[in-house]
Design an enzyme around this catalytic site. Structure first.
Site, PDB file in Angstrom:
ATOM      1  CG  HIS A   1      -1.747  -1.367   1.286  1.00 16.66           C
ATOM      2  ND1 HIS A   1      -2.605  -1.411   0.262  1.00 16.66           N
ATOM      3  CD2 HIS A   1      -1.745  -2.291   1.978  1.00 16.66           C
ATOM      4  CE1 HIS A   1      -3.227  -2.791   0.660  1.00 16.66           C
ATOM      5  NE2 HIS A   1      -2.605  -3.269   1.878  1.00 16.66           N
TER       6      HIS A   1
ATOM      7  NE  ARG B   1       4.354  12.058  -4.047  1.00 14.29           N
ATOM      8  CZ  ARG B   1       4.277  11.917  -5.160  1.00 14.29           C
ATOM      9  NH1 ARG B   1       4.950  12.958  -5.932  1.00 14.29           N
ATOM     10  NH2 ARG B   1       3.625  11.058  -5.962  1.00 14.29           N
TER      11      ARG B   1
END
Length: 169
Positions: A101, A115
């Site tokens: 996940h 990110r």
């Protein structure tokens, strides 16, 4: 000197990087800056394990890099094992998102933690991926939680080298 001061450098798995005091992110330069302790090269690319829907959700929630309030960062270079690369694309996708996940966990921390992923494997670099994160000091605990959760997944069974470099500006 770079704009990011290195405040911590830990070898999570495998050897670390040479000591350095600062880090400079340089885009599109093949040259090694004078006095650099190390240079890591990567290419920003499409998300290779994300579906179209996941990509669109990531893009909708992702905060831009270099935000004024994001004065903390982490560079986490990662090298996966040969066993990982021997798996098919579908098998890697199953481990990456179906079992671990990875994208779903990351989405929980957006937009606070920006990110960017850089691919290095095909460049002959010592790492397969350079993961770059930026966040405000008030989101440092959330970032620690994110990293801890990802390191506890099945995907991390395939990580053979990981260095965690924390930065401040």
């Amino acid at each position: 000197m770079g704009k990011w001061k290195i405040v911590k450098r830990d070898a999570v798995r495998g050897p670390s990087l040479a000591p350095a005091s600062h880090l400079q992110v340089v885009l599109d330069s093949p040259l090694k800056p004078p006095g650099a302790a190390w240079v890591l090269r990567g290419v920003a690319s499409h998300e290779r394990y994300a579906t179209r829907a996941e990509h669109e959700r990531l893009a909708a929630l992702q905060a831009p890099l270099d935000r004024a309030e994001a004065t903390r960062a982490a560079l986490i270079p990662i090298k996966k094992s040969a066993e990982w690369w021997e798996l098919s694309q579908e098998e890697r996708r199953t481990i990456f998102e179906g079992d671990s996940h990875h994208i779903a966990i990351g989405l929980e921390y957006l937009p606070a933690i920006a990110r960017r992923l850089y691919h290095c494997r095909d460049l002959g670099e010592p790492f397969d991926f350079l993961t770059w994160f930026e966040y405000a000091p008030t989101d440092a605990a959330a970032f620690e939680q994110l990293v801890l959760r990802l390191r506890e997944t099945r995907e991390w069974d395939y990580v053979e080298r990981e260095v965690d470099v924390r930065l401040a500006r």
